[in-house]
Design a protein around this motif. Structure first.
Motif, PDB file in Angstrom:
ATOM      1  N   ALA A  90      85.684  41.987   5.960  1.00 56.99           N
ATOM      2  CA  ALA A  90      86.307  43.218   6.459  1.00 56.99           C
ATOM      3  C   ALA A  90      87.318  42.909   7.567  1.00 56.99           C
ATOM      4  O   ALA A  90      88.412  43.492   7.605  1.00 56.99           O
ATOM      5  CB  ALA A  90      85.228  44.167   6.980  1.00 56.99           C
ATOM      6  N   PHE A 140      82.907  44.056  17.110  1.00 57.42           N
ATOM      7  CA  PHE A 140      82.443  44.455  15.776  1.00 57.42           C
ATOM      8  C   PHE A 140      81.533  43.395  15.166  1.00 57.42           C
ATOM      9  O   PHE A 140      80.463  43.710  14.630  1.00 57.42           O
ATOM     10  CB  PHE A 140      83.649  44.702  14.873  1.00 57.42           C
ATOM     11  N   MET A 180      77.533  43.759  14.251  1.00 50.89           N
ATOM     12  CA  MET A 180      76.999  43.499  12.918  1.00 50.89           C
ATOM     13  C   MET A 180      76.010  42.332  12.926  1.00 50.89           C
ATOM     14  O   MET A 180      75.165  42.224  12.038  1.00 50.89           O
ATOM     15  CB  MET A 180      78.141  43.206  11.940  1.00 50.89           C
ATOM     16  N   ALA A 190      76.306  51.070   8.737  1.00 45.28           N
ATOM     17  CA  ALA A 190      75.580  51.446   9.948  1.00 45.28           C
ATOM     18  C   ALA A 190      74.160  51.902   9.633  1.00 45.28           C
ATOM     19  O   ALA A 190      73.251  51.725  10.451  1.00 45.28           O
ATOM     20  CB  ALA A 190      76.339  52.547  10.691  1.00 45.28           C
ATOM     21  N   TYR A 242      91.343  43.562   7.182  1.00 45.03           N
ATOM     22  CA  TYR A 242      92.058  44.419   8.141  1.00 45.03           C
ATOM     23  C   TYR A 242      93.213  43.669   8.787  1.00 45.03           C
ATOM     24  O   TYR A 242      94.327  44.213   8.915  1.00 45.03           O
ATOM     25  CB  TYR A 242      91.091  44.923   9.219  1.00 45.03           C
ATOM     26  N   TYR A 265      81.717  52.199   6.287  1.00 49.63           N
ATOM     27  CA  TYR A 265      81.263  51.924   7.646  1.00 49.63           C
ATOM     28  C   TYR A 265      79.965  52.670   7.954  1.00 49.63           C
ATOM     29  O   TYR A 265      79.048  52.118   8.576  1.00 49.63           O
ATOM     30  CB  TYR A 265      82.343  52.315   8.648  1.00 49.63           C
ATOM     31  N   VAL A 267      85.931  55.951  13.137  1.00 48.07           N
ATOM     32  CA  VAL A 267      86.770  55.337  12.102  1.00 48.07           C
ATOM     33  C   VAL A 267      87.807  56.330  11.591  1.00 48.07           C
ATOM     34  O   VAL A 267      88.982  55.988  11.397  1.00 48.07           O
ATOM     35  CB  VAL A 267      85.893  54.819  10.941  1.00 48.07           C
ATOM     36  N   SER A 287      81.101  41.151   6.768  1.00 49.40           N
ATOM     37  CA  SER A 287      81.772  41.563   8.007  1.00 49.40           C
ATOM     38  C   SER A 287      83.031  40.724   8.232  1.00 49.40           C
ATOM     39  O   SER A 287      84.072  41.250   8.640  1.00 49.40           O
ATOM     40  CB  SER A 287      80.815  41.415   9.193  1.00 49.40           C
ATOM     41  N   GLU A 346      87.975  42.541  17.361  1.00 56.62           N
ATOM     42  CA  GLU A 346      87.007  42.247  16.305  1.00 56.62           C
ATOM     43  C   GLU A 346      85.748  41.558  16.826  1.00 56.62           C
ATOM     44  O   GLU A 346      84.716  41.594  16.158  1.00 56.62           O
ATOM     45  CB  GLU A 346      87.656  41.379  15.221  1.00 56.62           C
ATOM     46  N   VAL A 368      80.002  56.665  14.450  1.00 58.14           N
ATOM     47  CA  VAL A 368      80.817  55.568  13.923  1.00 58.14           C
ATOM     48  C   VAL A 368      81.825  56.105  12.912  1.00 58.14           C
ATOM     49  O   VAL A 368      83.015  55.740  12.931  1.00 58.14           O
ATOM     50  CB  VAL A 368      79.921  54.486  13.277  1.00 58.14           C
ATOM     51  N   MET A 376      86.819  48.599   2.465  1.00 57.66           N
ATOM     52  CA  MET A 376      86.927  47.763   3.660  1.00 57.66           C
ATOM     53  C   MET A 376      87.629  46.445   3.368  1.00 57.66           C
ATOM     54  O   MET A 376      88.298  45.883   4.239  1.00 57.66           O
ATOM     55  CB  MET A 376      85.529  47.451   4.214  1.00 57.66           C
TER      56      MET A 376
END
Length: 583
Positions: free
Chosen positions: A219, A169, A173, A446, A223, A442, A495, A216, A166, A491, A404
Motif C-alpha cells: 500500500a 502507518f 499496522m 482496521a 501510494y 482501510y 481517509v 502494508s 508512512e 480511520v 490500496m
C-alpha cells in the motif's frame, strides 16, 4: 414438528437475506474495478467515443514514448517510490526494535493517532513552510543551511515527506502483527542463547515481520508511485513524476492528449505491478532463498530507532503550529522568527466560502465512511461463516486490497470514462461511491485484528441458548468490538477527507472540499490562505478521532467487557486492536 419447520424456515430466510446483502456489498464495493480497468485499457488503445475515436490504435503509446522527458520522469518516479518505501520500512523496524515495550512505548503509541490523522496534503503544506529557502528552519538557522527540499529536481523533499508520513502507518499496522508473534517470549529465548536485543530482532523477528507487513508495504509503495497531490505541492517539476505528468495531460484543454494520458496511466499501473512483484521477490530472497545471514554469526546492524522516532514526531507535529501562525500572520518578513503583525483578516475573508467547503467535506466523509464501515463488517462476518462452512465462497483479500494497491489515477481514469456513458451529471453520487471504494480497504484492515481475535465460542454458547444470529451479534459481539468499530470509523473518515483525485475527477471540479482547495491554493497563492485551508484539513480528522476515542472509552475496553471464563478474548491481538483506541 411445526415449530422445528418454522425455525428452519426462519434460518433459511435469514441465511438467504444475509447472502444477498453480502452479494450487494461485493457489487457496490468492487464494481468500480470493472469500468476502471476496462475504461483504462480501451482508452489507452485509442477507443474514446467521447472525442469521436472508435478504432483501436497505438497512437497514445507512440505519443507517450516519444515525449522528450518520459525516461527521466519514469526513473524519477521509480527512485522516489522505492526509496521512500524502503526507508520507511527500515526506519519503522528500527523504531520497533529500539522502543518495543520500553518505558515510553505507551506514549509513542498514543501519539500515533494525531500523526496518522494529519492528512498528506496538510502535512505537505506544513513541510513546505518548514523547508523552503524562506521557511521556518531557514529563519532559525539563517545562512547556515543551503538546501532545497521543495521542488528539488531529485525529489529528495518528496522522499522525506512520504517517509515521515508512512512511518506512523507502518508502526500502526505492525503493532497487531508483533502481538501475534509473541515478541517477549522470543526475546527471552534468544537471550538465553546468548543473543542481545538487536541480534534477536534482526535475525529472528525480522524474517517473521516482513511477510506479515507485506500488504502494508504494498500500500505504501502504490501510494508513493501514484501520489499527485503531495507531488504537486513539494515534488520535482522539471520533469515531474509520471503521475503528475499524466494528471497534467488529463487536464490539458487539447482533447488530443487523452490517448497519451490514458497510455501513461496504463504505464503507471504496469510500473506499480512490477515494483510490487519486486518487493515480493526481495522478501522471498531475504527470508527463504538467502538465509545464511540468519546463522552467520551474531553480527547485527547498529540502527538507532529512538532518534528516528523523535525526528519523525518533531517534524510532523511542528507543521501544525507553523500553519496556525501563518493563518493569523499579517506581516511575516524574512528572517523574523515570528510574525511582526497579526490579523484575523484572512479568516474573515475566507469564512463565507469555508462553511460550504467544510460542510461538503464532512458530509461526503460521514456518508462514505459509514457505508464502508457497514460493508466491512458484513464482509468480515461472511469471512467467518466461510471459514466455518466451506460451501461459502470467501472474498479474496487481494480483491479487497486492490483499491490500496493500484494507482488511483489509473483506476479513476477508467471510472471517469465509464460515468460518461451512464449519468455523469450525478456528481455527488459518483464522488461518494469513489470514496467508499477507496475507504473500504482501510476500514477492513482496521477491523481485521479485532474480528480475528474474537472468541467464536461466545457465539456458539449464545446460539445454543436460543438467541437468533442477529441478537447474538447485537447483544454480545457488537459491545465487545464496539471500541474497535469506533476507531475504524474515524480511520475511514480521515481517509475520505484526504481524497483528492476521486473528488476532483469524478466531481468534474464542481465539488470543492478542503483537500482540493488546499492543493489548489498551495501552488502560488497567498501562504496565509493556504495555511487556513491546510489547518482546517488537519483539524477536521482530529475532531473525529477525538470523538471516536471518547466513544470507545465510554463503551469500555475489550478487557473490561470480557467474561472471566473466556481466556482467548484477552489474547494479545485483541488488546492490539484495542490499542488502536489510543494509537
Amino acid at each position: 414438528m411445526n415449530a422445528k419447520l418454522c425455525t428452519l424456515n426462519k434460518q433459511s430466510v435469514a441465511s438467504f437475506t444475509f447472502n444477498l446483502i453480502v452479494l450487494l456489498t461485493v457489487l457496490i464495493s468492487f464494481l468500480p474495478l470493472v469500468p476502471g480497468l476496462m475504461g483504462l485499457l480501451l482508452a489507452a488503445f485509442g477507443y474514446i467515443p467521447a472525442i469521436d475515436q472508435y478504432t483501436l490504435s497505438i497512437t497514445g503509446f507512440t505519443q507517450l514514448f516519444t515525449w522528450p522527458g518520459l525516461s527521466q520522469s519514469v526513473v524519477l518516479t521509480l527512485f522516489i517510490s522505492i526509496a521512500s518505501t524502503l526507508i520507511a520500512a527500515l526506519f519503522s523496524f528500527a523504531i520497533l526494535q529500539s522502543c518495543w515495550h520500553s518505558r515510553w512505548w505507551k506514549q509513542l503509541e498514543t501519539l500515533l493517532a494525531p500523526i496518522m490523522a494529519l492528512p498528506h496534503v496538510a502535512f505537505a503544506v506544513g513541510f513546505a513552510f518548514l523547508f523552503t529557502p524562506s521557511g521556518f528552519i531557514a529563519r532559525i538557522l539563517g545562512d547556515q543551511i543551503n538546501w532545497q527540499l521543495v521542488h528539488d529536481q531529485y525529489g529528495l523533499g518528496l522522499i522525506a515527506a512520504l517517509t515521515l508520513k508512512e512511518i506512523p502507518f507502518l508502526l500502526f499496522m505492525s503493532i497487531p502483527l508483533l502481538k501475534q508473534l509473541n515478541i517477549n517470549t522470543t526475546l527471552i529465548t534468544a537471550r538465553s542463547l546468548g543473543y542481545n536485543n538487536a541480534q534477536a530482532w534482526q535475525k529472528i523477528i525480522l524474517p517473521q515481520w516482513l511477510p506479515k507487513i507485506r500488504f502494508s508495504l504494498f500500500a505504501v509503495m502504490a501510494y508513493s508511485i501514484s501520489v499527485v497531490d503531495v507531488a504537486l505541492i513539494i515534488g520535482p517539476t522539471r520533469p515531474p513524476t509520471l503521475a503528475v505528468l499524466v494528471w497534467q495531460w488529463l487536464n490539458d484543454a487539447d482533447l488530443a492528449t487523452l490517448p497519451k494520458a490514458s497510455a501513461g496511466a496504463l504505464l503507471l499501473l504496469l510500473m506499480c505491478l512490477a515494483i510490487l512483484l519486486s518487493i515480493r521477490f526481495t522478501e522471498w530472497f531475504i527470508t527463504i532463498k538467502c538465509r545464511t545471514w540468519l546463522s552467520s554469526g551474531r553480527y547485527s546492524l547498529p540502527i538507532g530507532g529512538k532518534s528516528i522516532i523523535i525526528i519523525t514526531y518533531l517534524i510532523t507535529l511542528a507543521t501544525l503550529p507553523i500553519l496556525l501562525m501563518w493563518s493569523f500572520a499579517q506581516r511575516w518578513r524574512f528572517p523574523d522568527i515570528v510574525p511582526s503583525r497579526w490579523s484575523l483578516r484572512f479568516w474573515q475573508q475566507e469564512w463565507g466560502y469555508l462553511l460550504d467547503i467544510i460542510a461538503n467535506s464532512i458530509m461526503i466523509a460521514l456518508v462514505s465512511a459509514t457505508i464502508a464501515l457497514v460493508f466491512a463488517i458484513i464482509i468480515h462476518e461472511h469471512s467467518i461463516k466461510a471459514i466455518a462452512n466451506k460451501r461459502f465462497l470467501k472474498v479474496p483479500r487481494l480483491l479487497i486490497a486492490i483499491p490500496m494497491l493500484a494507482p488511483q489515477l489509473s483506476l479513476l481514469f477508467g471510472i471517469q470514462v465509464a460515468t460518461l456513458y451512464i449519468a455523469h451529471q450525478y456528481y455527488y453520487l459518483w464522488v461518494t461511491w469513489a470514496h467508499i471504494f477507496f475507504v473500504f480497504p482501510y476500514i477492513f484492515l482496521a477491523l481485521d485484528g479485532p474480528w480475528r481475535s474474537y472468541d467464536q465460542r461466545l457465539d456458539k454458547v449464545a446460539l445454543s441458548l436460543g438467541l437468533s444470529p442477529f441478537k447474538v451479534w447485537w447483544q454480545i459481539k457488537r459491545p465487545l468490538l464496539l471500541p474497535a468499530i469506533w476507531i475504524a470509523w474515524a480511520v475511514g473518515i480521515s481517509v475520505s477527507l484526504a481524497q483528492y483525485l476521486p473528488t476532483l475527477m469524478l466531481g468534474a471540479g464542481r465539488i470543492s472540499t478542503l483537500t482540493t482547495e488546499a492543493v489548489a491554493l498551495s501552488s502560488g497563492q497567498d501562504r496565509r490562505i493556504s495555511a487556513i485551508y491546510a489547518l482546517l484539513q488537519s483539524l477536521t480528522p482530529f475532531l473525529f478521532y477525538i470523538i471516536a476515542i471518547v466513544a470507545s472509552r465510554k463503551s469500555g475496553s475489550l478487557e473490561q467487557q470480557r467474561p472471566t471464563s473466556t481466556s482467548r478474548i484477552s489474547t494479545p491481538n485483541v488488546s492490539v486492536s484495542q490499542q488502536s483506541n489510543h494509537p
